[in-house]
Scaffold this active site. Sequence first.
Site, PDB file in Angstrom:
ATOM      1  CB  CYS A  60      -0.992   0.027   1.157  1.00  0.00           C
ATOM      2  SG  CYS A  60      -1.378  -1.532   1.889  1.00  0.00           S
ATOM      3  CG  HIS A 119      -6.172  -1.476   1.025  1.00  0.00           C
ATOM      4  ND1 HIS A 119      -4.830  -1.285   1.211  1.00  0.00           N
ATOM      5  CD2 HIS A 119      -6.794  -0.569   1.802  1.00  0.00           C
ATOM      6  CE1 HIS A 119      -4.649  -0.303   2.083  1.00  0.00           C
ATOM      7  NE2 HIS A 119      -5.819   0.147   2.451  1.00  0.00           N
ATOM      8  CG  ASP A 140      -1.842  -5.249  -2.978  1.00  0.00           C
ATOM      9  OD1 ASP A 140      -3.053  -4.990  -2.869  1.00  0.00           O
ATOM     10  OD2 ASP A 140      -1.011  -5.002  -2.101  1.00  0.00           O
ATOM     11  CE  LYS A 162     -12.067  -8.060   6.966  1.00  0.00           C
ATOM     12  NZ  LYS A 162     -10.999  -9.009   7.095  1.00  0.00           N
ATOM     13  CG  HIS A 211      -3.397  -0.043  -2.886  1.00  0.00           C
ATOM     14  ND1 HIS A 211      -2.313  -0.839  -3.162  1.00  0.00           N
ATOM     15  CD2 HIS A 211      -3.829  -0.381  -1.644  1.00  0.00           C
ATOM     16  CE1 HIS A 211      -2.089  -1.628  -2.120  1.00  0.00           C
ATOM     17  NE2 HIS A 211      -2.978  -1.382  -1.189  1.00  0.00           N
ATOM     18  CD  GLN A 249      -0.490  -8.761  -0.403  1.00  0.00           C
ATOM     19  OE1 GLN A 249      -0.124  -7.614  -0.610  1.00  0.00           O
ATOM     20  NE2 GLN A 249      -1.152  -9.111   0.679  1.00  0.00           N
ATOM     21  NE  ARG A 301       2.140  -9.470   5.064  1.00  0.00           N
ATOM     22  CZ  ARG A 301       0.864  -9.473   4.720  1.00  0.00           C
ATOM     23  NH1 ARG A 301       0.038 -10.358   5.238  1.00  0.00           N
ATOM     24  NH2 ARG A 301       0.412  -8.588   3.860  1.00  0.00           N
TER      25      ARG A 301
END
Length: 608
Positions: free
Chosen positions: A306, A483, A355, A437, A357, A353, A335
Amino acid sequence: MLWASADFVGRLPLCGSLKEVVGSWRNSMGNRETLKQPDPLCMLRHSAAHVMAQAVKRLYPQVKLAIGPPIEDGFYYDLDLPAQLTDEDLPKIEAEMAKIITANYPFQQSFMTKNEAVKFFKEQGEIYKLQIIEGIPDERVSIYTDGEFVDLCEGPHVKSTGEVKAVKLLSVAGAYWRGDERNKQLQRLYGMAYFRQEDLEAHLKRLEEAKRRDHRKLGKELGLFSFEELAGPGVVFYHPKGARARWIIEDYLRQAHLDRGYQPVVTPHIFRTEIWKRSGHLDYYRDYMLLFEFEEIPYGIKPMNCPGHVLIFASTLRSYRELPIRLFELGTVYRNEKSGVLHGLLRVRGFTQDDAHIFLREDQLVDEISEILEFTFEVLRTFGFLEYEVELSTRPEQFIGTAEAFRQAEDALRKALVSQRITYVVREGEGAFYGPKIDVKIKDALGRSWQCGTIQCDFALPERFDLTYAGADGKPHRVVMLHRALLGSVERFFGMLIEHYAGAFPLWFSPVQVAVIPLTERQLSFARQVAERLRTAEVRVEVDERNEKMEAKIRAAQLAQIPYMLIIGEREVTRGAVAVRHRREGDLGQMAIEAFVERIKKEVGSRQ
Ligand SMILES: [Zn+2]
Ligand SMILES: [Zn+2]
């Protein structure tokens, strides 16, 4: 912030969906954990955990008991036992459990003051129970007794041990006390219980099937990926076949995103911790972050994409006309997952990911979320998943921003779900602190559900980074941020695909689509020509040039889950044709080469 997407569904001590509170117990920290489903199975399984612990205590009086909750897949009890239990010990424990079940002891609740409880469990040498009691804020604690067995427990339980009839112990694994590897390693004994014997047997059958499909086993057998001791746990090495399949999946995703108006970005893997302070990650996720120093400046490896996307959005003045801006990246994050929870591709330390945004105006939320939902289902359908569970998680007790903003965002999520005619379950108060979400879970071939897509509204980051756009009035306005990930973690999704298809990937992302099998060396040069023709048609093909019998070559291709085998004998050479064999359908007869090329191209194109 896409934190939960990497979580492995089925690890939480919860049984299914959330409706009504029926039971609670103390976890290892002394905190109350509640069972929120009116599910008698949970009660039964928790009772089975007591019976199991009781049996272990009879057989091994020196055992110290930790915690024993029901879980989605049965129940467990963590045991501190000097003797290492193995699968061979399980029948003995089961036999002792059978005696306890036959005795039909009633489960009875009573209460002790904390002091009484400390005294009681001290005498028993139950050091873990003492630690749990320490964490309990109340003055008195709840106790359950059946026969001679006494446990610190809030219940509820079934009436008596006689109800725990269809029960089976499954396995034993290591688990750390309080999940912390600095603590002593305990033995976690797993079991399963049902009310009816036939349900238990059906479950055991599913387990066997799951074992056969285990992606760690198949990944090795099919040469897809490995983990390397020398490199450390939790980071994946894709071998050529695995990497091939992954490339195809990624290519498909990239094109699909471009088609839907997403813009590609690529962001770095390390950032100064300054940005993680600003984004809030350092406060909330410090334990998961890999931090280091470089030229005396503190840095962190990204656990999420992000902030990178936020910086790109913020790098220039944005006008209301440009919105929504959709930034997409196959972003690899790292992580600090404890080594004890790592599990093949499903739980790793480094993963990618899909991913994105999205920066937009509030009035664009409903349309955008509808579009994302449509996109999500299109992609999941393409991978062969047709069954879903959708959850809407609303404002939690602790949140930032205003209740009004939350309400509006929840409203937008709801409207989008309704517009897409999607049935969903509401999880009250389960949203992120920064926004509500939607989560999408898919059902695999064994009926197991997997968390995949997520769409999260975020009010926090636009505030923290002061993200604005110039409105029609020429003034700066606060932007809204979404997200979203469709698959979640590519690693995890890949692991799930392996299990869903039992390694037999659909043709379109099979790493090798065709094996060409010449009968003898005399057909080799024709076999190579056939392969060359297929390659020019962008078919992934291998020629089995080994000096082996045809049956052995077919078996090898079959084991490698290659969709098509083209067998070439003298007849095929004379006719300029191939004998086609499909991994599931068997012999399809002789075909002209061009007819086969036509057929396979059509099939790949339709992504069947
Ligand atoms: Zn994010
Ligand atoms: Zn209990």
